[in-house]
Design a protein around this motif. Structure first.
Motif, short mmCIF file in Angstrom:
data_model
loop_
_atom_site.label_atom_id
_atom_site.label_comp_id
_atom_site.label_asym_id
_atom_site.label_seq_id
_atom_site.Cartn_x
_atom_site.Cartn_y
_atom_site.Cartn_z
N PHE A 114 0.98 -1.31 -0.18
CA PHE A 114 -0.11 0.28 -0.07
C PHE A 114 0.92 1.54 0.39
N THR A 115 2.17 0.79 0.73
CA THR A 115 3.31 2.38 0.90
C THR A 115 3.32 2.52 -0.51
N GLU A 116 4.13 2.15 -1.56
CA GLU A 116 4.22 1.71 -2.79
C GLU A 116 3.61 1.89 -4.27
N ASN A 117 1.57 0.95 -3.54
CA ASN A 117 0.91 2.01 -5.12
C ASN A 117 0.14 3.23 -4.42
N GLY A 118 0.16 4.56 -2.48
CA GLY A 118 0.17 4.81 -2.94
C GLY A 118 1.24 6.23 -3.17
N ALA A 119 2.14 5.73 -3.61
CA ALA A 119 3.06 6.74 -4.50
C ALA A 119 2.66 6.93 -5.70
N ASN A 120 2.93 6.26 -6.04
CA ASN A 120 2.19 6.27 -7.96
C ASN A 120 0.73 6.07 -8.03
N ARG A 121 -0.09 7.14 -7.83
CA ARG A 121 -1.68 7.91 -7.32
C ARG A 121 -1.29 7.92 -9.50
N TRP B 252 -9.06 7.39 -2.17
CA TRP B 252 -8.52 7.63 -3.38
C TRP B 252 -8.98 7.61 -4.53
N HIS B 253 -9.82 6.75 -4.91
CA HIS B 253 -10.95 6.43 -5.72
C HIS B 253 -11.89 6.48 -6.42
N SER B 254 -12.22 7.02 -5.33
CA SER B 254 -13.71 8.59 -4.78
C SER B 254 -13.27 10.11 -5.67
N VAL B 255 -11.97 10.12 -5.36
CA VAL B 255 -11.09 11.61 -5.62
C VAL B 255 -11.20 11.16 -6.97
N TYR B 256 -10.79 10.23 -8.38
CA TYR B 256 -10.31 9.63 -9.07
C TYR B 256 -11.96 9.82 -10.46
N LEU B 257 -12.76 9.65 -9.68
CA LEU B 257 -14.00 9.40 -9.84
C LEU B 257 -14.54 10.76 -9.77
N LYS B 258 -14.62 12.14 -8.90
CA LYS B 258 -14.63 13.02 -8.76
C LYS B 258 -13.96 13.53 -9.12
N CYS C 121 -9.99 3.69 -14.93
CA CYS C 121 -10.76 1.66 -14.68
C CYS C 121 -9.68 1.32 -14.48
N ARG C 122 -8.78 1.37 -15.29
CA ARG C 122 -7.52 0.40 -15.06
C ARG C 122 -6.50 0.05 -14.18
N GLN C 123 -6.59 2.20 -13.52
CA GLN C 123 -6.42 2.06 -11.34
C GLN C 123 -7.40 1.70 -11.29
N MET C 124 -8.72 1.30 -11.03
CA MET C 124 -9.36 1.21 -10.02
C MET C 124 -9.26 -0.59 -10.39
N LEU C 125 -9.11 -1.42 -11.53
CA LEU C 125 -9.22 -2.67 -11.52
C LEU C 125 -7.81 -3.07 -11.41
N HIS C 126 -6.59 -2.28 -11.45
CA HIS C 126 -5.42 -3.29 -10.45
C HIS C 126 -5.13 -2.95 -9.07
N ASP C 127 -5.74 -1.81 -8.40
CA ASP C 127 -6.09 -1.71 -7.15
C ASP C 127 -7.33 -2.95 -6.71
N GLU C 128 -8.10 -2.53 -6.86
CA GLU C 128 -9.67 -3.78 -6.75
C GLU C 128 -8.85 -4.97 -6.84
N LEU C 129 -8.65 -5.23 -7.19
CA LEU C 129 -8.46 -6.31 -7.93
C LEU C 129 -7.19 -7.40 -6.59
N ARG C 130 -6.11 -6.58 -5.87
CA ARG C 130 -5.64 -6.94 -4.63
C ARG C 130 -6.24 -6.60 -3.18
N HIS C 131 -6.80 -5.12 -3.55
CA HIS C 131 -7.67 -5.14 -1.96
C HIS C 131 -8.64 -6.71 -1.62
N VAL C 132 -9.39 -7.27 -3.04
CA VAL C 132 -9.69 -8.80 -3.14
C VAL C 132 -8.76 -9.77 -2.20
N ALA C 133 -7.50 -9.78 -2.37
CA ALA C 133 -6.37 -10.78 -2.13
C ALA C 133 -6.59 -9.79 -0.75
N PHE C 134 -6.47 -9.15 -0.32
CA PHE C 134 -6.29 -8.67 0.72
C PHE C 134 -7.84 -8.98 1.96
#
Length: 243
Positions: free
Chosen positions: A21-28, A94-100, A163-176
């Motif tokens: 999450f730290t590394e992913n957060g540094a590459n918004r 951040w997902h909310s921010v992207y959509l907004k 959508c690409r960013q969401m898919l990247h993040d959400e897939l890992r959220h499901v694993a988490f």
């Protein structure tokens, strides 16, 4: 449908989620609107009702969730999980921010009230952290199918990048979150309940957003198969603790 196995995360009992999450957060995601050619009125009418609902759903401050996490980690001493969940909530925001940002570009107002979101929030609070995680991961699996469909609904480069960013993040959220359910030992009855929750939720989401799924290339059977396919993978993780 993407497979969780393809993530190559290995044994999730040992996976460093704080580091991820730290590394992913540094590459918004930086959304580039320079290539936007505009959406037709029909496209706006199609996509923005559902986008506004998802934007609201991603905007939670996570207060109740994090309080449950605090209680859970105080009991078992898992400080890393507590920190990872703080990062998880930030990533959802951040997902909310992207959509907004996308909505703002097209002068679309945020959704002040969503019956679907209200139902999700009430379900999450039924049985503490365990119900929070079960409902969260159900929503994330459905979101994976939704963003796959949404990406195909218009030619917007900005929306496709979101959508690409969401898919990247959400897939890992499901694993988490699936790995969290392994720690909680959800059991056979819990998994049967997960199937029931998924079947009800995906049906409600389909009825409220079916036009997006149709235009995005999904029949109900394909949509249901992908939702249940992600659930099957999630249940396997919750049983074994690994991909």
């Amino acid at each position: 449908m993407e497979r969780l196995l393809q993530l190559g995360l290995g044994d999730l009992k040992e996976y460093d989620w704080v580091k991820y999450f730290t590394e992913n957060g540094a590459n918004r995601l930086s959304i580039d609107f320079s290539q936007e050619t505009g959406l037709s009125e029909a496209e706006k009418h199609l996509i923005f009702p559902s986008i506004s609902r998802f934007q609201k759903g991603e905007a939670s401050d996570g207060r109740y969730l994090l309080n449950c996490v605090k209680t859970y980690t105080t009991q078992n001493g898992d400080k890393n999980y507590r920190e990872a969940m703080h990062w998880f909530v930030q990533e959802e925001n951040w997902h909310s921010v992207y959509l907004k940002k996308f909505m703002d570009y097209y002068h679309v107002k945020v959704c002040k009230k969503s019956l679907l979101d209200d139902c999700f929030r009430r379900l999450r609070k039924l049985c503490g952290l365990k119900s929070e995680i079960v409902v969260l991961v159900t929503a994330e699996m459905i979101a994976l199918v939704y963003y796959s469909a949404l990406a195909e609904c218009t030619g917007s480069p900005a929306l496709k990048s979101i959508c690409r960013q969401m898919l990247h993040d959400e897939l890992r959220h499901v694993a988490f979150q699936s790995a969290t359910l392994h720690k909680m030992k959800i059991g056979r009855l819990g998994n049967l309940l997960r199937i029931l929750i998924m079947e009800i939720t995906m049906s409600v989401v389909w009825l409220s957003m079916k036009d997006v799924f149709y235009v995005g290339g999904y029949s109900f059977s394909k949509y249901a198969a992908e939702c249940l396919g992600y659930l099957h993978q999630s249940i396997m993780i919750s049983k074994k603790g690994k991909l």
